[in-house]
Design a protein around this motif. Structure first.
Motif, PDB file in Angstrom:
ATOM      1  N   SER A   1       0.988  -1.183   0.172  1.00 34.50           N
ATOM      2  CA  SER A   1       0.207  -0.212  -0.288  1.00 34.50           C
ATOM      3  C   SER A   1       0.365   1.280  -0.075  1.00 34.50           C
ATOM      4  O   SER A   1       0.662   2.385  -0.736  1.00 34.50           O
ATOM      5  CB  SER A   1      -1.255   0.264   1.332  1.00 34.50           C
ATOM      6  OG  SER A   1      -1.957  -1.118   1.365  1.00 34.50           O
TER       7      SER A   1
ATOM      8  N   GLU B   1       3.593   1.493  -1.063  1.00 30.89           N
ATOM      9  CA  GLU B   1       3.778   1.664  -2.724  1.00 30.89           C
ATOM     10  C   GLU B   1       2.875   2.580  -4.053  1.00 30.89           C
ATOM     11  O   GLU B   1       2.929   3.397  -4.923  1.00 30.89           O
ATOM     12  CB  GLU B   1       4.926   0.828  -3.340  1.00 30.89           C
ATOM     13  CG  GLU B   1       5.644  -0.065  -2.788  1.00 30.89           C
ATOM     14  CD  GLU B   1       6.928   1.391  -2.833  1.00 30.89           C
ATOM     15  OE1 GLU B   1       7.330   1.814  -4.298  1.00 30.89           O
ATOM     16  OE2 GLU B   1       7.535   1.206  -1.579  1.00 30.89           O
ATOM     17  N   GLN B   2       2.349   2.365  -3.066  1.00 29.11           N
ATOM     18  CA  GLN B   2       0.829   2.650  -4.262  1.00 29.11           C
ATOM     19  C   GLN B   2      -0.011   4.473  -3.455  1.00 29.11           C
ATOM     20  O   GLN B   2      -0.783   4.572  -4.145  1.00 29.11           O
ATOM     21  CB  GLN B   2      -0.248   1.913  -3.997  1.00 29.11           C
ATOM     22  CG  GLN B   2      -0.330   0.875  -5.036  1.00 29.11           C
ATOM     23  CD  GLN B   2      -1.075  -0.253  -4.556  1.00 29.11           C
ATOM     24  OE1 GLN B   2      -2.142  -0.373  -4.202  1.00 29.11           O
ATOM     25  NE2 GLN B   2      -0.836  -1.722  -5.447  1.00 29.11           N
ATOM     26  N   GLU B   3       0.361   4.478  -2.496  1.00 31.42           N
ATOM     27  CA  GLU B   3       0.032   5.330  -1.940  1.00 31.42           C
ATOM     28  C   GLU B   3       0.599   7.261  -2.066  1.00 31.42           C
ATOM     29  O   GLU B   3       1.366   7.593  -2.603  1.00 31.42           O
ATOM     30  CB  GLU B   3       0.294   5.951  -0.452  1.00 31.42           C
ATOM     31  CG  GLU B   3      -0.896   6.412   0.450  1.00 31.42           C
ATOM     32  CD  GLU B   3      -1.810   6.895   0.131  1.00 31.42           C
ATOM     33  OE1 GLU B   3      -1.978   7.760  -0.714  1.00 31.42           O
ATOM     34  OE2 GLU B   3      -2.377   5.850   0.778  1.00 31.42           O
ATOM     35  N   GLU B   4      -0.581   8.114  -2.456  1.00 27.46           N
ATOM     36  CA  GLU B   4      -1.134   9.181  -3.559  1.00 27.46           C
ATOM     37  C   GLU B   4       0.125  10.425  -2.826  1.00 27.46           C
ATOM     38  O   GLU B   4       0.526  11.119  -2.536  1.00 27.46           O
ATOM     39  CB  GLU B   4      -1.669   9.497  -4.402  1.00 27.46           C
ATOM     40  CG  GLU B   4      -1.674   7.744  -5.910  1.00 27.46           C
ATOM     41  CD  GLU B   4      -2.880   8.525  -6.422  1.00 27.46           C
ATOM     42  OE1 GLU B   4      -3.793   9.054  -5.779  1.00 27.46           O
ATOM     43  OE2 GLU B   4      -2.774   7.965  -7.502  1.00 27.46           O
ATOM     44  N   SER B   5      -0.889   9.969  -1.209  1.00 31.19           N
ATOM     45  CA  SER B   5      -0.447  11.168  -0.481  1.00 31.19           C
ATOM     46  C   SER B   5       0.475  11.201  -0.086  1.00 31.19           C
ATOM     47  O   SER B   5       0.720  10.199   0.291  1.00 31.19           O
ATOM     48  CB  SER B   5      -1.807  11.248   0.947  1.00 31.19           C
ATOM     49  OG  SER B   5      -1.463  11.998   1.867  1.00 31.19           O
TER      50      SER B   5
ATOM     51  N   GLY C   1      -6.247  10.247   1.582  1.00 27.89           N
ATOM     52  CA  GLY C   1      -5.485   9.059   0.711  1.00 27.89           C
ATOM     53  C   GLY C   1      -6.143   7.762   0.264  1.00 27.89           C
ATOM     54  O   GLY C   1      -7.789   7.241   0.589  1.00 27.89           O
ATOM     55  N   ARG C   2      -4.859   7.037  -0.844  1.00 24.22           N
ATOM     56  CA  ARG C   2      -5.912   5.812  -0.916  1.00 24.22           C
ATOM     57  C   ARG C   2      -5.844   4.795  -0.381  1.00 24.22           C
ATOM     58  O   ARG C   2      -6.881   3.396  -0.478  1.00 24.22           O
ATOM     59  CB  ARG C   2      -5.543   6.121  -2.211  1.00 24.22           C
ATOM     60  CG  ARG C   2      -3.486   5.345  -2.671  1.00 24.22           C
ATOM     61  CD  ARG C   2      -3.984   4.917  -3.692  1.00 24.22           C
ATOM     62  NE  ARG C   2      -4.262   4.467  -4.371  1.00 24.22           N
ATOM     63  CZ  ARG C   2      -4.212   3.682  -6.012  1.00 24.22           C
ATOM     64  NH1 ARG C   2      -3.809   4.341  -6.663  1.00 24.22           N
ATOM     65  NH2 ARG C   2      -4.694   2.343  -6.114  1.00 24.22           N
ATOM     66  N   THR C   3      -5.269   4.834   0.626  1.00 27.01           N
ATOM     67  CA  THR C   3      -4.841   3.217   1.568  1.00 27.01           C
ATOM     68  C   THR C   3      -5.891   3.342   3.378  1.00 27.01           C
ATOM     69  O   THR C   3      -5.195   3.873   3.873  1.00 27.01           O
ATOM     70  CB  THR C   3      -3.450   3.322   2.316  1.00 27.01           C
ATOM     71  OG1 THR C   3      -2.338   3.671   1.214  1.00 27.01           O
ATOM     72  CG2 THR C   3      -3.615   1.615   2.534  1.00 27.01           C
TER      73      THR C   3
ATOM     74  N   VAL D   1       2.224   8.640   3.389  1.00 26.09           N
ATOM     75  CA  VAL D   1       2.954   7.485   2.793  1.00 26.09           C
ATOM     76  C   VAL D   1       4.095   7.767   3.665  1.00 26.09           C
ATOM     77  O   VAL D   1       4.520   6.908   5.002  1.00 26.09           O
ATOM     78  CB  VAL D   1       4.325   7.601   1.931  1.00 26.09           C
ATOM     79  CG1 VAL D   1       5.492   7.519   1.390  1.00 26.09           C
ATOM     80  CG2 VAL D   1       3.345   7.912   0.766  1.00 26.09           C
TER      81      VAL D   1
END
Length: 280
Positions: free
Chosen positions: A35, A37-41, A243-245, A45
């Motif tokens: 997650s 590695e995929q987090e955009e915020s 965030g996306r997670t 992170v």
């Protein structure tokens, strides 16, 4: 007939309680890293990095990964060819909890009366679910359950006509309403079917499944993926700061149901998704 001694159960339960609170499972740790590695915020992170570092410190220094060391919940499979010598199974488990939480300096969180609220002082009694199985082995799983995430769990008796869309809405709404309270990223256990109490138990059992393994039924596995996607699009994010997670996984367990019923339960676990198993 195989003999298992009371004191051996006490010993392994004590160890399980401590190790479950010290060592985050590799499946959970890998899910957090993925997650990350995929987090955009950027803030997200940073939080995920802190969770990874927290798990590392807990493991290396043998200290709890969270200050809430949970209600000690046990799932025990007892082989029908076993005889326990020297005492009763439930007594042995509670004594193991008593010793493990004391020796491991784990927080005692249990009050003896739900309204009078006086602490029992040793984190007992445990919650114990026992099932009889074939063979001469005993499988003991402990899942320390924190109060913050447990408080965000919910159950709903849907109408059968609401179907899968009703299930999806209830699960996503439950997570959305929970917000930051259960310390995301969370693991979402879902129980569908049975009776009211069976659905709730299924939801908790779902939390024990490794996060990298989907349900054997392909349609349920697809539903798990769809719900995870919907939940992560809520934007709650790590620790509720965006965030996306929001969730690491959605695990669903199902059971046959009455023609007039569609019970659905959601049991939320925080990022410290702790459980540990041993076979005697």
């Amino acid at each position: 007939m195989r003999i298992i001694k009371y004191e051996d159960i006490v010993r392994v339960v004590s160890i399980l309680c401590q190790e479950a609170n010290y060592y985050l499972g590799e499946d959970v740790l890998e899910a957090i890293k993925k997650s990350r590695e995929q987090e955009e915020s950027p803030l997200g992170v940073t939080i995920l990095d802190q969770l990874i570092e927290n798990a590392k410190i807990a493991r290396e220094e043998h200290i709890p990964m969270c200050q809430d060391t949970g209600f000690a919940v046990f799932f025990v499979e007892v082989g029908q060819d076993i005889h326990i010598e020297g005492g009763i199974l439930d007594d042995a488990i509670n004594e193991g909890v008593r010793q493990g939480y004391t020796e491991g300096y784990l927080r005692k969180s249990i009050v003896g009366h739900p309204l009078e609220r006086e602490n029992t002082g040793d984190n007992t009694p445990a919650i114990i679910y026992t099932s009889l199985v074939a063979g001469d082995k005993m499988k003991i799983t402990v899942a320390p359950k924190g109060g913050g995430s447990e408080n965000m769990s919910s159950i709903m008796m849907l109408k059968p006509s609401q179907g899968v869309e009703g299930v999806k809405k209830f699960v996503v709404d439950t997570v959305d309403q929970a917000g930051s309270n259960p310390c995301p990223p969370i693991v979402v256990g879902v129980g569908i079917g049975g009776t009211m109490e069976k659905a709730a138990l299924l939801a908790k059992q779902a939390l024990l499944r490794p996060l990298d393994r989907h349900h054997d039924d392909s349609s349920i596995a697809e539903l798990e993926e769809e719900l995870l996607d919907k939940i992560n699009k809520l934007g709650i994010g790590p620790q509720g700061l965006g965030g996306r997670t929001t969730a690491l996984a959605v695990n669903i367990e199902i059971f046959p149901v009455h023609i007039a019923s569609l019970p659905v339960a959601v049991n939320i676990n925080c990022h410290s998704a702790r459980h540990k198993t041993i076979i005697l």
